[in-house]
Design a protein around this motif. Structure first.
Motif, PDB file in Angstrom:
ATOM      1  N   ASN A 186      -5.201   8.748 -16.552  1.00  0.00           N
ATOM      2  CA  ASN A 186      -3.819   8.726 -16.649  1.00  0.00           C
ATOM      3  C   ASN A 186      -3.063   7.243 -15.806  1.00  0.00           C
ATOM      4  OD1 ASN A 186      -3.329  10.569 -18.872  1.00  0.00           O
ATOM      5  ND2 ASN A 186      -2.542  12.345 -17.904  1.00  0.00           N
ATOM      6  N   GLY A 187      -2.422   6.328 -16.280  1.00  0.00           N
ATOM      7  CA  GLY A 187      -0.943   5.719 -15.943  1.00  0.00           C
ATOM      8  C   GLY A 187      -2.290   4.624 -15.619  1.00  0.00           C
ATOM      9  N   PRO A 325     -10.909   1.760 -13.993  1.00  0.00           N
ATOM     10  CA  PRO A 325     -10.749   2.033 -13.092  1.00  0.00           C
ATOM     11  C   PRO A 325      -8.917   2.109 -12.996  1.00  0.00           C
ATOM     12  CG  PRO A 325     -11.006  -0.495 -12.765  1.00  0.00           C
ATOM     13  CD  PRO A 325     -10.617   0.032 -14.559  1.00  0.00           C
ATOM     14  N   PRO A 326      -9.028   3.590 -11.818  1.00  0.00           N
ATOM     15  CA  PRO A 326      -7.894   3.603 -11.275  1.00  0.00           C
ATOM     16  C   PRO A 326      -7.829   2.952 -10.173  1.00  0.00           C
ATOM     17  CG  PRO A 326     -10.059   4.768 -10.450  1.00  0.00           C
ATOM     18  CD  PRO A 326     -10.649   4.156 -11.318  1.00  0.00           C
ATOM     19  N   LEU A 327      -6.614   2.547  -9.733  1.00  0.00           N
ATOM     20  CA  LEU A 327      -5.468   1.771  -9.038  1.00  0.00           C
ATOM     21  C   LEU A 327      -6.151   1.253  -7.850  1.00  0.00           C
ATOM     22  CD1 LEU A 327      -3.397  -0.037  -8.635  1.00  0.00           C
ATOM     23  CD2 LEU A 327      -1.860   1.578  -8.505  1.00  0.00           C
ATOM     24  N   TYR A 367      -2.120   4.062  -0.025  1.00  0.00           N
ATOM     25  CA  TYR A 367      -2.277   5.565  -0.091  1.00  0.00           C
ATOM     26  C   TYR A 367      -3.328   5.862  -1.685  1.00  0.00           C
ATOM     27  CZ  TYR A 367       0.656   8.738  -3.185  1.00  0.00           C
ATOM     28  OH  TYR A 367       0.959  10.173  -2.902  1.00  0.00           O
ATOM     29  N   THR A 368      -4.575   7.090  -2.042  1.00  0.00           N
ATOM     30  CA  THR A 368      -4.963   7.159  -3.005  1.00  0.00           C
ATOM     31  C   THR A 368      -4.357   6.762  -4.272  1.00  0.00           C
ATOM     32  OG1 THR A 368      -3.915   8.880  -2.944  1.00  0.00           O
ATOM     33  CG2 THR A 368      -5.695   8.623  -1.750  1.00  0.00           C
ATOM     34  N   TRP A 369      -3.038   7.078  -4.824  1.00  0.00           N
ATOM     35  CA  TRP A 369      -2.468   6.510  -5.859  1.00  0.00           C
ATOM     36  C   TRP A 369      -3.249   7.840  -7.147  1.00  0.00           C
ATOM     37  CZ3 TRP A 369       2.206   4.385  -5.517  1.00  0.00           C
ATOM     38  CH2 TRP A 369       2.179   3.346  -5.012  1.00  0.00           C
ATOM     39  N   PRO A 370      -2.385   8.831  -6.834  1.00  0.00           N
ATOM     40  CA  PRO A 370      -2.704   9.929  -8.331  1.00  0.00           C
ATOM     41  C   PRO A 370      -2.477   9.452  -8.872  1.00  0.00           C
ATOM     42  CG  PRO A 370      -2.123  11.285  -6.222  1.00  0.00           C
ATOM     43  CD  PRO A 370      -2.506   9.954  -6.480  1.00  0.00           C
ATOM     44  N   GLY A 371      -1.669   9.381  -9.417  1.00  0.00           N
ATOM     45  CA  GLY A 371      -0.956   9.097 -10.760  1.00  0.00           C
ATOM     46  C   GLY A 371      -1.651   7.511 -11.798  1.00  0.00           C
ATOM     47  N   SER A 398       8.278   8.790   0.219  1.00  0.00           N
ATOM     48  CA  SER A 398       8.046   9.461   0.365  1.00  0.00           C
ATOM     49  C   SER A 398       7.178  10.203   1.044  1.00  0.00           C
ATOM     50  CB  SER A 398       8.465  10.656   0.192  1.00  0.00           C
ATOM     51  OG  SER A 398       8.911  11.366  -1.032  1.00  0.00           O
ATOM     52  N   PHE A 399       5.843  10.118   0.099  1.00  0.00           N
ATOM     53  CA  PHE A 399       4.635  10.424   0.338  1.00  0.00           C
ATOM     54  C   PHE A 399       3.957   9.983   1.122  1.00  0.00           C
ATOM     55  CE2 PHE A 399       5.684   6.750  -2.723  1.00  0.00           C
ATOM     56  CZ  PHE A 399       4.313   5.933  -2.908  1.00  0.00           C
ATOM     57  N   LEU A 400       4.112   8.427   1.923  1.00  0.00           N
ATOM     58  CA  LEU A 400       4.079   7.710   2.631  1.00  0.00           C
ATOM     59  C   LEU A 400       3.893   8.354   3.826  1.00  0.00           C
ATOM     60  CD1 LEU A 400       4.454   4.268   1.572  1.00  0.00           C
ATOM     61  CD2 LEU A 400       2.687   5.111   1.049  1.00  0.00           C
TER      62      LEU A 400
END
Length: 458
Positions: A186-187, A325-327, A367-371, A398-400
């Motif tokens: 997704n995303g 591929p994912p980000l 950051y891993t960017w799950p979205g 904020s996630f950082l």
């Protein structure tokens, strides 16, 4: 002489008339059918779409009023509004034929007719019927496309090897008419890839219609995809085309196809095999000409193994597979994406002076960017909206921020760099990202503060 493709129906109680008309028209058109009893009209119109209907005005022996013709004209226009109706009348019935034209008939011919005049009238009726059908299709297409307006000119952005592999695959498949299955989390931009395939295809000047299959329930599946006729169900106050018919000639994108129930999978497979649809509440088969692109974030092969997805449908939709591929596997693209989204939201929210420092971008790259890209896009939009500073900071994402309790209390260390980093982080927290106030608290100039932010990638 080549015949023009057309569906024409002749209705007359005189067998000689239907035979004569059929023999003549079959020389010029492909599909001619005839019936001798008007009571057969509802059933035959239920089975097939007729672009032109030639109908006698009187069906009872000795009746010259034309009342039956007016009645059945009204029934035909209710059941098949796009059909062009040509009335067949004797010379003495011209007045009633003119009256019928005011009620929706396209034209009339007088017995005995001249073949050249008849042929011209039928050709004109055929073109009118097709124009009306196209106008109706375009009106309903525009309704479907309204919610889609913002996506047409979105560009694909990237420079990583993984990105270039996706572009290479798009180039290979776009020129063909092969069905494509797009795989990815997704995303990741599956719809964007589908649009890029369409943009580079031979259908690029036709419509691109998309539908989220995951949002469809069993009750609305057929209506949304195949359309419905007036009265097909309680709220069907008018006939409507579905996504397949709206996409005719163009590309249909079925997103999240793995979410379909087994019953919905069976109905979709039948349409893809037969290349025809049947509207809900009707028995007419409507041919469709689409390029199909599907997408899913699940493993269809695993679903086949588990018995939750049909193997024959999987084969039907994935002549070619394209994996996005994912980000986290294409981090080299994050700076370009950040720049693109920043420019987009600076304009949207009228914050022309806002910037995104390189050291913040570097932190975003860790950051891993799950979205995936969608999460990055939303994160930058939120930061632009909420920030009071000219330069976005790590605290705007904020996630950082570290969840370590060490940020809330003094470090158990005498390392000056670690102590300085802790002081800078907590000063920013105290003043909610206001760099000027945080710098004053630390006894630093703004320039010195920025140098520390970059040094510690905050």
């Amino acid at each position: 002489m080549s015949r023009k493709k057309a569906n024409i129906l002749i209705i007359d109680d005189d067998t000689y008339i239907t035979m004569t008309l059929s023999m003549f028209l079959e020389q010029h058109f492909t599909n001619i059918k005839s019936i001798n009893f008007p009571e057969q009209i509802p059933a035959i119109l239920e089975q097939e779409n007729f672009e032109v209907v030639l109908m006698d005005m009187n069906f009872r022996k000795g009746d010259t009023t034309g009342n039956q013709g007016l009645y059945w004209l009204n029934e035909i226009k209710k059941q098949s509004p796009e059909s062009s109706v040509i009335l067949i009348t004797a010379y003495g019935g011209i007045e009633i034929a003119v009256q019928a034209m005011k009620k929706g008939a396209m034209d009339f011919i007088v017995k005995p007719w001249k073949n050249d005049k008849l042929l011209t009238t039928v050709n004109t009726a055929l073109e009118l019927s097709r124009t009306q059908s196209k106008v109706q299709q375009l009106k309903q297409q525009s309704k479907i496309l309204e919610a889609d307006a913002g996506m047409h000119h979105v560009k694909m952005i990237g420079q990583s090897p993984a990105f270039h592999q996706v572009i290479e695959n798009i180039e290979k498949v776009a020129a063909t008419d092969a069905n494509v299955l797009i795989l990815g989390e997704n995303g990741t931009g599956k719809e964007l890839v589908a649009r890029e395939i369409h943009r580079r295809s031979q259908r690029k000047n036709e419509v691109f219609i998309n539908i989220d299959m995951g949002s469809l329930s069993e009750t609305i599946f057929e209506s949304e995809l195949f359309g419905h006729v007036k009265g097909a169900f309680t709220d069907a106050k008018e006939s409507r085309i579905g996504r397949f018919e709206a996409a005719d000639g163009g590309t249909l994108f079925l997103d999240e196809i793995g979410n379909l129930s087994s019953n919905m999978q069976a109905k979709l497979l039948a349409v893809l095999q037969n290349r025809t649809i049947v509207k809900l509440g009707s028995n007419k088969q409507i041919p469709i000409n689409i390029r199909l692109i599907s997408a899913t974030n699940t493993s269809l092969q695993q679903m086949v193994t588990e018995g939750t997805f049909r193997q024959d449908l999987r084969f039907r939709i994935n002549t070619v597979e394209i994996y996005i591929p994912p980000l986290r596997d294409r981090i080299e693209d994050i700076p370009l994406l950040c720049s693109h989204f920043l420019e987009t939201y600076k304009k949207k929210y009228q914050k022309a002076s806002i910037s995104l420092p390189d050291y913040v971008v570097k932190k975003l790259m860790k950051y891993t960017w799950p979205g995936n890209i969608r999460e990055l896009q939303h994160a930058i939009e939120r930061a632009v909206i909420m920030s009071n500073n000219q330069a976005l900071q790590s605290s705007d994402f904020s996630f950082l921020e570290s969840s370590s309790s060490a940020e809330e209390s003094p470090l158990d260390t005498y390392n000056l760099e670690q102590l300085e980093k802790w002081a800078v982080e907590n000063a920013l927290k105290k003043y909610k990202g206001n760099i000027t106030k945080a710098a004053q608290e630390l006894g630093l100039t703004r320039g010195a503060m920025y140098r520390r932010l970059e040094k510690y990638e905050l």
